[in-house]
Design an enzyme around this catalytic site. Structure first.
Site, short mmCIF file in Angstrom:
data_model
loop_
_atom_site.label_atom_id
_atom_site.label_comp_id
_atom_site.label_asym_id
_atom_site.label_seq_id
_atom_site.Cartn_x
_atom_site.Cartn_y
_atom_site.Cartn_z
CG HIS A 211 -1.95 -1.00 1.29
ND1 HIS A 211 -2.18 -1.75 2.43
CD2 HIS A 211 -2.85 -1.42 0.38
CE1 HIS A 211 -3.17 -2.59 2.21
NE2 HIS A 211 -3.60 -2.41 0.97
NE ARG B 68 -2.60 -8.18 -4.42
CZ ARG B 68 -3.41 -8.39 -3.40
NH1 ARG B 68 -2.98 -8.24 -2.19
NH2 ARG B 68 -4.65 -8.76 -3.58
#
Length: 184
Positions: free
Chosen positions: A42, A115
Site C-alpha cells: 500500500h 498485483r
C-alpha cells in the site's frame, strides 16, 4: 490531515456524501481500500500515486458487515503515521459508493493497485461500473512493485497469527499493533 470527525459516542464518523466540500484545483485522486492493516505494498502505491496527482486521498471504506481486525479509527491512525511525509496525501474514511465519495471530493481519478491477473479481473468490473455511474471519473491502475506483488493485508494477518514472527510486509506501525492485539 484527516476529515473524519468524532461523534458524541467517540466513534469516528466517516465522510458522508451529503456533506459540503470545497472545490480545490488540480488533479485529485482517491486511493480506496480497507487497509486492514496497511502493508508496504500500500505504501508503495501511495508513494508512486502521490507523484502523479496534486492531492491524494487515502480513503478507508467503512464496511460494518465485515469484521475487521482494526477499527477504522486505528487504521486512520496507522495510515496517518506513515503518510505524514507526503505533503499532498491525506487520510479519510467514507460510507457508501466510492464514485459518490470521489465526486464529492472533486476527484477525477480513482487509484487502484494490481498485483496479479486475478486482481485485474475484479478491478476491471469495478472500474467499468464506476465509469457507468460517473463517466467523469477515471480509474488508474498501478502495477504492484515487484517486491510487494505477493503481499496482501490478509496474508500479513495470517502470517502474524501463525506465530512466524517478523512480518517485514506490514508497514512499521502495524507489527507493534498486531503484537499488542495478540498480547505479546
Amino acid at each position: 490531515m484527516s476529515h473524519a470527525r468524532r461523534s458524541n459516542t467517540d466513534r469516528i464518523e466517516c465522510y458522508r456524501v451529503e456533506q459540503a466540500t470545497t472545490k480545490i484545483d488540480g488533479h485529485i485522486a482517491i486511493y480506496p481500500g480497507s487497509f486492514d492493516p496497511i502493508t508496504n505494498g500500500h505504501l508503495d502505491l501511495i508513494d508512486r500515486g502521490a507523484r502523479l496527482v496534486d492531492r491524494l486521498i487515502v480513503a478507508i471504506l467503512r464496511n460494518d458487515s465485515k469484521q475487521p481486525l482494526f477499527t477504522v479509527e486505528e487504521r486512520m491512525e496507522m495510515l496517518g503515521e506513515v503518510v505524514g511525509r507526503f505533503a499532498n496525501v491525506e487520510v479519510d474514511c467514507f460510507d457508501g459508493l466510492l464514485v459518490d465519495y470521489a465526486s464529492s471530493k472533486n476527484a477525477t481519478v480513482i487509484l487502484r493497485g494490481i498485483r496479479a491477473i486475478s486482481d485485474y479481473e475484479f478491478e476491471l468490473q469495478m472500474a467499468l461500473m464506476n465509469r457507468r455511474l460517473r463517466p467523469d471519473i477515471e480509474t488508474v491502475f498501478l502495477m504492484a512493485g515487484e517486491a510487494y506483488s505477493y503481499i496482501s493485508s490478509r496474508l500479513v494477518k495470517e502470517v502474524f497469527w501463525s506465530g512466524s514472527g517478523h512480518l517485514r510486509a506490514g508497514a512499521s506501525p502495524v507489527e507493534a499493533r498486531l503484537k499488542k492485539r495478540k498480547g505479546i
